[in-house]
Scaffold this active site. Sequence first.
Site, PDB file in Angstrom:
ATOM      1  N   LYS A  77       0.847  -1.191   0.000  1.00 45.83           N
ATOM      2  CA  LYS A  77       0.000   0.000   0.000  1.00 45.83           C
ATOM      3  C   LYS A  77       0.883   1.241   0.000  1.00 45.83           C
ATOM      4  O   LYS A  77       1.885   1.294   0.729  1.00 45.83           O
ATOM      5  CB  LYS A  77      -0.922  -0.028   1.225  1.00 45.83           C
ATOM      6  CG  LYS A  77      -2.002   1.045   1.241  1.00 45.83           C
ATOM      7  CD  LYS A  77      -2.937   0.862   2.437  1.00 45.83           C
ATOM      8  CE  LYS A  77      -4.088   1.852   2.411  1.00 45.83           C
ATOM      9  NZ  LYS A  77      -5.027   1.633   3.561  1.00 45.83           N
ATOM     10  N   SER A 152     -10.023   1.414   2.337  1.00 39.65           N
ATOM     11  CA  SER A 152      -9.134   2.240   1.538  1.00 39.65           C
ATOM     12  C   SER A 152      -8.027   1.458   0.831  1.00 39.65           C
ATOM     13  O   SER A 152      -7.478   1.940  -0.146  1.00 39.65           O
ATOM     14  CB  SER A 152      -8.484   3.296   2.420  1.00 39.65           C
ATOM     15  OG  SER A 152      -7.575   2.700   3.339  1.00 39.65           O
ATOM     16  N   SER A 176     -10.235  -0.875   6.565  1.00 44.29           N
ATOM     17  CA  SER A 176      -9.595  -0.638   5.268  1.00 44.29           C
ATOM     18  C   SER A 176      -8.825  -1.827   4.690  1.00 44.29           C
ATOM     19  O   SER A 176      -8.374  -1.761   3.549  1.00 44.29           O
ATOM     20  CB  SER A 176      -8.657   0.562   5.357  1.00 44.29           C
ATOM     21  OG  SER A 176      -9.395   1.757   5.253  1.00 44.29           O
TER      22      SER A 176
END
Lengths: 483, 101
Positions: A77, A152, A176
């Site tokens: 990420k 997310s 997330s």
Amino acid sequence: MSGHSARALAASVASGAVSAAEVVEEYLGRIDEREHEVHAFNLVTADAARAAAEQIDRRVAAGETIGPLAGVPIALKDNLCTRGVATTCSSKILEGWIPPYDATVVERLAAAGAIMVGKTNLDEFAMGSSTENSAFGPTRNPLDLDRVPGGSSGGSAAAVAAGFAPLSLGSDTGGSIRQPAALCGVVGMKPSYGTVSRYGLIAFASSLDQIGPFSRDVADSALLFETIAGHDGRDSTSIPAPLEPITPRLDRGVDGLRVGVVSELAGGTLEGFQPEVLAQTRRAAEALAAAGAVVADVSVPSTIYGLSAYYVIAPAEASSNLARYDGVRYGHREPGRANTAAMMTASRTRGFGAEVKRRIMLGTYGLSAGYHDAFYGKAQRVRTLIIRDFERAYRDFDVLLSPTSPCVAFPFGAKADPLTMYLNDVATIPSNLAGHPAISVPFGTGEDGMPVGVQVMAPMLGEPVMYQVAAELERASTDGTGA
Amino acid sequence: MSEPLTRQEVAKVAELAMLELSEDELITFTGQLAAVLEHAQDIDDLDVGDVPPTNHPYPLTNVFRDDVIEELDDIRTEVLAAAPESEDGQFRVPPALGEED
């Protein structure tokens, strides 16, 4: 090869049956084929991945000991700092910034021999549940390109679902990791608070943030978690105690384990859950009962206040954490301003997207004089209530079960209203507030054939029993007794 | 907390957070933030006066390490290279008291 588990890939590389270079080329090939339509990545690090693979292959040839993930591609990420590699948080305010250090998890992955193939897209600063809030455009769900991958950590979930990498890392502040895992049909886990170092994770809400793994199966999830977990002196919230091994628990079954289905989140108090999602959660509970678990409904009453407490606490912490983006030391600076304050305001106004501004303002409001006790103080007390309710439930149950997300992957633009989007996190938020571990395991399909995720929650440091139950759910889901 | 959020309050909060809002943004954000705060009313009605607050989910306090000197990479050049503007090994900013046009 791209359907293989990380465990099988690492074993093949270690034995010399396949080279790390071949593994990396295979996955880079998949990225070449589909990344243009999925947009899982902000950056693909193909050259660095090839160089790292060559180094692993040289070590294998020389008979050296290699790590447990040697030769396994991984996507990270883009809120995890990588030395010399741009890290953006999918925000214009950090566009082009090159971190001068690696996050602890990045160091640990390198030591284990894992090979980074790229930095994945996210909702700006991890604020969102669809990846639509990325400043660089949304990620698409590889299972249906007209739908969101969740968020997310949507890029990390999509990368694993599309076969761009067998593993990825995300971060989970209110769901997330687990929600995009559910929406993309992969496994995603939020560890207990303090088990994985956040050194080098760009902070969103510091009392909630955790880094965790995405994978195609439960055993890979456990392996990746064990690789990144453990005390780190550079994170003052890191728990200074060894973790109990997980892998030996995976084949143990669930005979005699007590599984509670959280009634508020499984068709009881909270509305908005799709009927197919609730039905799959029930089937998951039945599959565990069939495997010998003692299953019953349990009320965790204050979970219904989780969303409200979260949307006071997380923005408050975010407004403080994001004060550092002022155009002085790194990131975007608006030129041509006559004084420092005007430069800072202009840089923040231009650099942050709408959702980040909303949360900063919400947090600033909640912390401002006259409101602090009414909002932040109250939310912190509600947090205590939620922890107490969980503790009460765990006196009678080893793990708790619920849907991960109220709905399957939805079309782009379907939840444009911020509050509607926030409601996606209603089942995942309680674990963040309590600091407890929770995992989403794919379990059958719902509306329009899209995957459903079932969430297994456990008490603080309960990862071993949580994984034990997750492994049973996976067996039930794949052998047809469940989904 | 039960009073509805006003545009003036949102404008004040934006100023505190060093954000500039257009007139349109002010209207949109006020409505959106009011909706979130209205949702949060459910906790406002709870009586939690005798419940202690949770700041942090794991009971660690006063974390210290041994006071030993470690070798660190000299990353000063990298750090300054990432800054929008630097001079003589320091971050450079516009004048603190400069007049806006």
